[in-house]
Design an enzyme around this catalytic site. Structure first.
Site, PDB file in Angstrom:
ATOM      1  N   ALA A 185      86.961  37.659  66.172  1.00  0.00           N
ATOM      2  CA  ALA A 185      87.650  36.813  67.151  1.00  0.00           C
ATOM      3  C   ALA A 185      87.041  36.985  68.541  1.00  0.00           C
ATOM      4  O   ALA A 185      86.988  36.041  69.332  1.00  0.00           O
ATOM      5  CB  ALA A 185      89.136  37.156  67.176  1.00  0.00           C
ATOM      6  N   SER A 210      96.494  26.805  56.663  1.00  0.00           N
ATOM      7  CA  SER A 210      95.650  25.609  56.773  1.00  0.00           C
ATOM      8  C   SER A 210      96.086  24.453  55.870  1.00  0.00           C
ATOM      9  O   SER A 210      96.024  23.297  56.301  1.00  0.00           O
ATOM     10  CB  SER A 210      94.187  25.976  56.522  1.00  0.00           C
ATOM     11  OG  SER A 210      93.752  26.839  57.543  1.00  0.00           O
ATOM     12  N   ASP A 221      86.154  27.741  65.708  1.00  0.00           N
ATOM     13  CA  ASP A 221      87.045  28.686  66.396  1.00  0.00           C
ATOM     14  C   ASP A 221      86.885  28.568  67.911  1.00  0.00           C
ATOM     15  O   ASP A 221      87.855  28.674  68.662  1.00  0.00           O
ATOM     16  CB  ASP A 221      86.741  30.128  65.973  1.00  0.00           C
ATOM     17  CG  ASP A 221      87.147  30.397  64.531  1.00  0.00           C
ATOM     18  OD1 ASP A 221      88.088  29.745  64.045  1.00  0.00           O
ATOM     19  OD2 ASP A 221      86.516  31.256  63.888  1.00  0.00           O
ATOM     20  N   THR A 263      86.867  31.784  55.452  1.00  0.00           N
ATOM     21  CA  THR A 263      87.536  32.856  56.202  1.00  0.00           C
ATOM     22  C   THR A 263      87.084  34.217  55.693  1.00  0.00           C
ATOM     23  O   THR A 263      86.134  34.318  54.886  1.00  0.00           O
ATOM     24  CB  THR A 263      89.075  32.674  56.155  1.00  0.00           C
ATOM     25  OG1 THR A 263      89.661  33.607  57.068  1.00  0.00           O
ATOM     26  CG2 THR A 263      89.647  32.911  54.761  1.00  0.00           C
ATOM     27  N   GLY A 294      98.131  32.988  69.807  1.00  0.00           N
ATOM     28  CA  GLY A 294      96.996  32.461  69.040  1.00  0.00           C
ATOM     29  C   GLY A 294      97.288  31.240  68.177  1.00  0.00           C
ATOM     30  O   GLY A 294      96.394  30.752  67.480  1.00  0.00           O
ATOM     31  N   GLY A 324      85.277  42.317  67.527  1.00  0.00           N
ATOM     32  CA  GLY A 324      85.152  41.840  66.145  1.00  0.00           C
ATOM     33  C   GLY A 324      84.918  40.342  66.103  1.00  0.00           C
ATOM     34  O   GLY A 324      84.400  39.749  67.058  1.00  0.00           O
ATOM     35  N   LYS A 345      82.728  34.747  56.456  1.00  0.00           N
ATOM     36  CA  LYS A 345      82.290  33.926  57.583  1.00  0.00           C
ATOM     37  C   LYS A 345      80.840  34.204  58.003  1.00  0.00           C
ATOM     38  O   LYS A 345      80.166  33.326  58.522  1.00  0.00           O
ATOM     39  CB  LYS A 345      83.207  34.157  58.789  1.00  0.00           C
ATOM     40  CG  LYS A 345      84.545  33.442  58.673  1.00  0.00           C
ATOM     41  CD  LYS A 345      85.442  33.849  59.821  1.00  0.00           C
ATOM     42  CE  LYS A 345      86.062  32.656  60.478  1.00  0.00           C
ATOM     43  NZ  LYS A 345      87.012  32.979  61.542  1.00  0.00           N
ATOM     44  N   GLU A 379      74.585  25.049  66.477  1.00  0.00           N
ATOM     45  CA  GLU A 379      74.183  25.996  67.523  1.00  0.00           C
ATOM     46  C   GLU A 379      75.286  27.039  67.787  1.00  0.00           C
ATOM     47  O   GLU A 379      75.006  28.228  67.891  1.00  0.00           O
ATOM     48  CB  GLU A 379      73.863  25.249  68.824  1.00  0.00           C
ATOM     49  CG  GLU A 379      72.493  24.603  68.828  1.00  0.00           C
ATOM     50  CD  GLU A 379      71.378  25.584  68.446  1.00  0.00           C
ATOM     51  OE1 GLU A 379      71.277  26.646  69.079  1.00  0.00           O
ATOM     52  OE2 GLU A 379      70.620  25.275  67.493  1.00  0.00           O
TER      53      GLU A 379
HETATM   54  P1  ATR Z   1      88.792  40.071  63.724  1.00  0.00           P
HETATM   55  O1  ATR Z   1      87.891  39.277  62.851  1.00  0.00           O
HETATM   56  O2  ATR Z   1      90.250  39.688  63.630  1.00  0.00           O
HETATM   57  O3  ATR Z   1      88.334  40.141  65.139  1.00  0.00           O
HETATM   58  P2  ATR Z   1      87.686  42.645  63.125  1.00  0.00           P
HETATM   59  O4  ATR Z   1      86.346  42.018  63.109  1.00  0.00           O
HETATM   60  O5  ATR Z   1      88.034  43.599  62.036  1.00  0.00           O
HETATM   61  O6  ATR Z   1      88.806  41.545  63.110  1.00  0.00           O
HETATM   62  O7  ATR Z   1      87.907  43.346  64.534  1.00  0.00           O
HETATM   63  C1  ATR Z   1      89.044  44.062  64.823  1.00  0.00           C
HETATM   64  C2  ATR Z   1      89.001  44.520  66.282  1.00  0.00           C
HETATM   65  O8  ATR Z   1      90.208  45.233  66.567  1.00  0.00           O
HETATM   66  C3  ATR Z   1      87.849  45.460  66.596  1.00  0.00           C
HETATM   67  O9  ATR Z   1      87.440  45.243  67.913  1.00  0.00           O
HETATM   68  C4  ATR Z   1      88.524  46.822  66.446  1.00  0.00           C
HETATM   69  O10 ATR Z   1      87.910  47.867  67.177  1.00  0.00           O
HETATM   70  P3  ATR Z   1      86.712  48.718  66.518  1.00  0.00           P
HETATM   71  O11 ATR Z   1      85.488  47.878  66.623  1.00  0.00           O
HETATM   72  O12 ATR Z   1      86.642  49.942  67.328  1.00  0.00           O
HETATM   73  O13 ATR Z   1      87.106  48.986  65.075  1.00  0.00           O
HETATM   74  C5  ATR Z   1      89.866  46.538  67.050  1.00  0.00           C
HETATM   75  N1  ATR Z   1      90.866  47.491  66.600  1.00  0.00           N
HETATM   76  C6  ATR Z   1      91.541  47.510  65.426  1.00  0.00           C
HETATM   77  N2  ATR Z   1      92.421  48.543  65.382  1.00  0.00           N
HETATM   78  C7  ATR Z   1      92.270  49.222  66.565  1.00  0.00           C
HETATM   79  C8  ATR Z   1      92.900  50.385  67.145  1.00  0.00           C
HETATM   80  N3  ATR Z   1      93.854  51.070  66.485  1.00  0.00           N
HETATM   81  N4  ATR Z   1      92.497  50.763  68.378  1.00  0.00           N
HETATM   82  C9  ATR Z   1      91.557  50.084  69.057  1.00  0.00           C
HETATM   83  N5  ATR Z   1      90.923  48.979  68.570  1.00  0.00           N
HETATM   84  C10 ATR Z   1      91.283  48.545  67.350  1.00  0.00           C
END
Ligand code: ATR
Length: 288
Positions: free
Chosen positions: A136, A23, A108, A68, A249, A134, A72, A84
């Site tokens: 994103a 950033s 975002d 970040t 991204g 998660g 967040k 909103e």
């Molecule tokens: P971000 O903020 O980047 O979205 P996050 O909130 O930690 O990061 O979310 C990570 C995402 O990647 C989640 O959907 C996670 O799945 P889970 O909710 O089951 O943890 C997914 N993810 C990470 N590693 C994974 C893996 N090895 N297999 C399947 N899903 C994975």
């Protein structure tokens, strides 16, 4: 960068860690291109010090902050006014301080929207799937709902989180949202857009993908990855090899910064400046 003087406004990223942030580069580029006297720096905030950081930012008359990981969501109750979009997503990535009051936004969604639209992606009435549930993924499902997709599938390893996301969308939008497993995903006939929002494939794990069978992409029109490092994940490589259009991204990251910059400085950044700045950012990230 503009030279710093008595009128320089200060902005910065609140997070932990912040050492790898892109950033400062983007905001220095934009400030220079727009002739705005501002600096943007990283602020490493220790666990438990978020409230003190926000109070300090206000006390020091900072113009604004980005927020970040891991703050967040935690920052929400500390703010005076929340947009909103930020309320729906349940996360804030941009703060602006005006007359001692803190305003929270989520840019975002704007970032992903602009990146997709500039690349010619159409949302209206389309069938989309979101891999992941998660942070994103939240911005992605809200954007898809706002852009009036026709049907949404949410897929996540931990299915409870996918159901939570489904509930969030259906709380605000009248939309057909279905939670399915990765196995069930393979039986869908046609997908207009597949959004990859998990951390699978992130550098240095560039040889793994959440989609185990690449022939899946034969029925996908667009594959969009939230990851920008590497520039092409295995997810995107497989998608491209099977004829899908692909988008990484980097644009989402860049255009969320554009929106934050516009909010902070009350300006509209002309398209020509956005275009040149994106090219410079792209070169900085991938050709260093
Ligand atoms: P971000 O903020 O980047 O979205 P996050 O909130 O930690 O990061 O979310 C990570 C995402 O990647 C989640 O959907 C996670 O799945 P889970 O909710 O089951 O943890 C997914 N993810 C990470 N590693 C994974 C893996 N090895 N297999 C399947 N899903 C994975």
């Amino acid at each position: 960068m503009n030279s710093i003087n008595g009128k320089t406004r200060t902005l910065g990223l609140i997070g932990n860690p912040v050492a790898h942030t892109m950033s400062p580069f983007i905001h220095a580029l934009l400030a220079e291109a727009m002739g705005i006297n501002a600096v943007y720096v990283p602020f490493h905030v220790e666990k438990g010090a978020l409230e003190a950081a926000i109070d300090g930012a206000k006390a020091l008359s900072l113009l604004g902050n980005n927020v970040t990981v891991p703050y967040k969501v935690d920052v929400l109750p500390l703010l005076d006014v929340v947009s909103e979009n930020a309320k729906m997503i349940g996360a804030v990535n941009t703060l602006k301080y005006v007359d001692g009051k803190s305003f929270g936004y989520n840019t975002d969604v704007d970032g992903l929207k602009t990146s997709c639209l500039k690349n010619g992606i159409v949302f209206e009435h389309k069938t989309v799937c979101i891999l992941g549930a998660g942070g994103a993924a939240k911005a992605t499902v809200i954007l898809c709902a706002q852009m009036k997709v026709g049907k949404m599938f949410i897929v996540n390893r931990t299915i409870e989180k996918a159901f939570q996301l489904q509930q969030t969308v259906q709380k605000y939008f009248d939309l057909d949202v279905e939670v399915i497993t990765y196995e069930e995903l393979t039986s869908i006939e046609k997908l207009d857009i597949c959004f990859q929002t998990t951390s699978i494939g992130l550098h240095p794990n560039s040889n793994i993908s959440p989609i185990l069978s690449p022939s899946f992409f034969n029925k996908v029109e667009w594959a969009v990855d939230a990851i920008y490092n590497p520039s092409e994940t295995k997810f995107l490589r497989d998608a491209k090899a099977h004829g899908a259009h692909t988008l990484n991204g980097l644009g989402m990251l860049f255009y969320q910064a554009i929106k934050a910059f516009e909010l902070w400085h009350d300006v509209v950044i002309p398209d020509a400046i956005q275009k040149v700045s994106f090219q410079k950012f792209n070169d900085f990230v991938y050709n260093r």
